[in-house]
Structures are given as structure tokens and as C-alpha cells.
Design a protein around this motif. Structure first.
Motif, short mmCIF file in Angstrom:
data_model
loop_
_atom_site.label_atom_id
_atom_site.label_comp_id
_atom_site.label_asym_id
_atom_site.label_seq_id
_atom_site.Cartn_x
_atom_site.Cartn_y
_atom_site.Cartn_z
N THR A 13 11.01 -5.14 -15.45
CA THR A 13 10.08 -4.62 -16.45
C THR A 13 8.79 -4.14 -15.79
OG1 THR A 13 8.99 -6.74 -16.84
CG2 THR A 13 10.97 -6.26 -18.15
N ALA A 14 8.03 -3.34 -16.53
CA ALA A 14 6.74 -2.86 -16.02
C ALA A 14 5.81 -4.03 -15.73
CB ALA A 14 6.11 -1.90 -17.03
N GLU A 15 5.85 -5.05 -16.57
CA GLU A 15 4.99 -6.22 -16.37
C GLU A 15 5.36 -6.96 -15.08
OE1 GLU A 15 6.73 -5.70 -19.32
OE2 GLU A 15 4.98 -4.82 -20.31
N GLU A 16 6.64 -7.11 -14.82
CA GLU A 16 7.08 -7.77 -13.58
C GLU A 16 6.68 -6.95 -12.36
OE1 GLU A 16 11.27 -8.21 -14.24
OE2 GLU A 16 11.03 -10.09 -15.31
N TRP A 17 6.89 -5.63 -12.41
CA TRP A 17 6.52 -4.77 -11.29
C TRP A 17 5.01 -4.79 -11.06
CZ3 TRP A 17 9.18 -3.28 -7.38
CH2 TRP A 17 10.55 -3.04 -7.50
N SER A 18 4.21 -4.85 -12.12
CA SER A 18 2.75 -4.87 -11.98
C SER A 18 2.28 -6.06 -11.15
CB SER A 18 2.09 -4.90 -13.35
OG SER A 18 2.34 -3.69 -14.03
N GLY A 19 3.03 -7.14 -11.17
CA GLY A 19 2.69 -8.31 -10.38
C GLY A 19 2.95 -8.13 -8.89
N HIS A 20 3.54 -7.00 -8.51
CA HIS A 20 3.88 -6.75 -7.10
C HIS A 20 3.11 -5.57 -6.51
CE1 HIS A 20 6.95 -9.79 -7.17
NE2 HIS A 20 7.46 -9.25 -8.26
N LEU A 21 2.02 -5.17 -7.15
CA LEU A 21 1.21 -4.07 -6.61
C LEU A 21 0.75 -4.44 -5.20
CD1 LEU A 21 -0.97 -3.16 -9.71
CD2 LEU A 21 1.00 -1.91 -8.81
N GLY A 22 0.85 -3.49 -4.28
CA GLY A 22 0.45 -3.72 -2.90
C GLY A 22 1.54 -4.29 -2.01
N ARG A 23 2.70 -4.62 -2.56
CA ARG A 23 3.81 -5.16 -1.76
C ARG A 23 4.68 -4.04 -1.22
NH1 ARG A 23 6.37 -10.32 -3.57
NH2 ARG A 23 7.60 -10.02 -1.69
N LYS A 24 5.22 -4.25 -0.03
CA LYS A 24 6.17 -3.31 0.55
C LYS A 24 7.52 -3.53 -0.10
CE LYS A 24 8.20 -1.66 4.82
NZ LYS A 24 8.30 -1.81 6.27
N ILE A 25 8.19 -2.41 -0.43
CA ILE A 25 9.50 -2.50 -1.08
C ILE A 25 10.44 -1.44 -0.53
CG2 ILE A 25 8.64 -3.41 -3.26
CD1 ILE A 25 9.15 -0.55 -4.39
N SER A 26 11.70 -1.67 -0.79
CA SER A 26 12.76 -0.70 -0.55
C SER A 26 13.55 -0.65 -1.85
CB SER A 26 13.65 -1.16 0.60
OG SER A 26 14.78 -0.34 0.72
N ILE A 27 13.75 0.56 -2.39
CA ILE A 27 14.53 0.67 -3.62
C ILE A 27 15.63 1.71 -3.46
CG2 ILE A 27 12.61 0.00 -5.13
CD1 ILE A 27 12.50 2.99 -6.00
#
Length: 84
Positions: A13-27
Motif C-alpha cells: 500500500t501507499a502507506e506501507e511504501w511511505s514508511g520506506h522513503l530513502g531506502r534502496k530498493i529493487s523492483i
């Protein structure tokens, strides 16, 4: 059967993703306009989570080239969050 020990659930969800701002990811995400390639990948830093003009939540990923790639959350097939 038990899930793998280090398996973590990906944000959905957008709320869950908002908690990961600034994190490195691979999608891995769906492509809609290329019939010969059903998906693509992006690696970068979570820069934003916002609704687009159609009201669909998008994930903004800052790539190493300094470009921001916007991917609708509904198109994200898999995600890996790297440790802080």
C-alpha cells in the motif's frame, strides 16, 4: 511447509511504501506497452509515493542516473528492500 527464514513481505500500500522513503530498493514491475517484454526492473532509492493525475498511487524511484522513475503500485510484481 514453513516460509524461508529471511523472507520479508514487500510493501503493497501507499502507506506501507511511505514508511520506506530513502531506502534502496529493487523492483520488478509490469509493462503494458511492449508485448514482447511483460516486465522490467528498477533499482534505486524510494523518493516518493504519490497519486498521479488519474488518482493511482505511484512509487517514485530515484535511479543512479539521477532520473526519477514512476511506477504505479498496482504494477509492482516483486520488491526487495535493502538493509539500512
Amino acid at each position: 511447509m514453513h516460509p524461508p527464514r529471511n523472507a520479508a513481505s514487500s510493501p503493497t500500500t501507499a502507506e506501507e511504501w511511505s514508511g520506506h522513503l530513502g531506502r534502496k530498493i529493487s523492483i520488478r514491475y509490469k509493462l503494458h506497452d511492449d508485448p514482447s517484454h511483460g516486465f522490467s526492473e528498477a533499482i534505486g532509492v524510494v523518493q516518493s509515493v504519490r497519486p498521479n493525475a488519474a488518482g493511482v498511487s505511484e512509487l517514485g524511484i530515484l535511479t543512479r542516473r539521477g532520473e526519477t522513475k514512476y511506477v504505479p503500485l498496482e504494477d509492482v510484481l516483486a520488491a526487495k528492500l535493502f538493509p539500512l
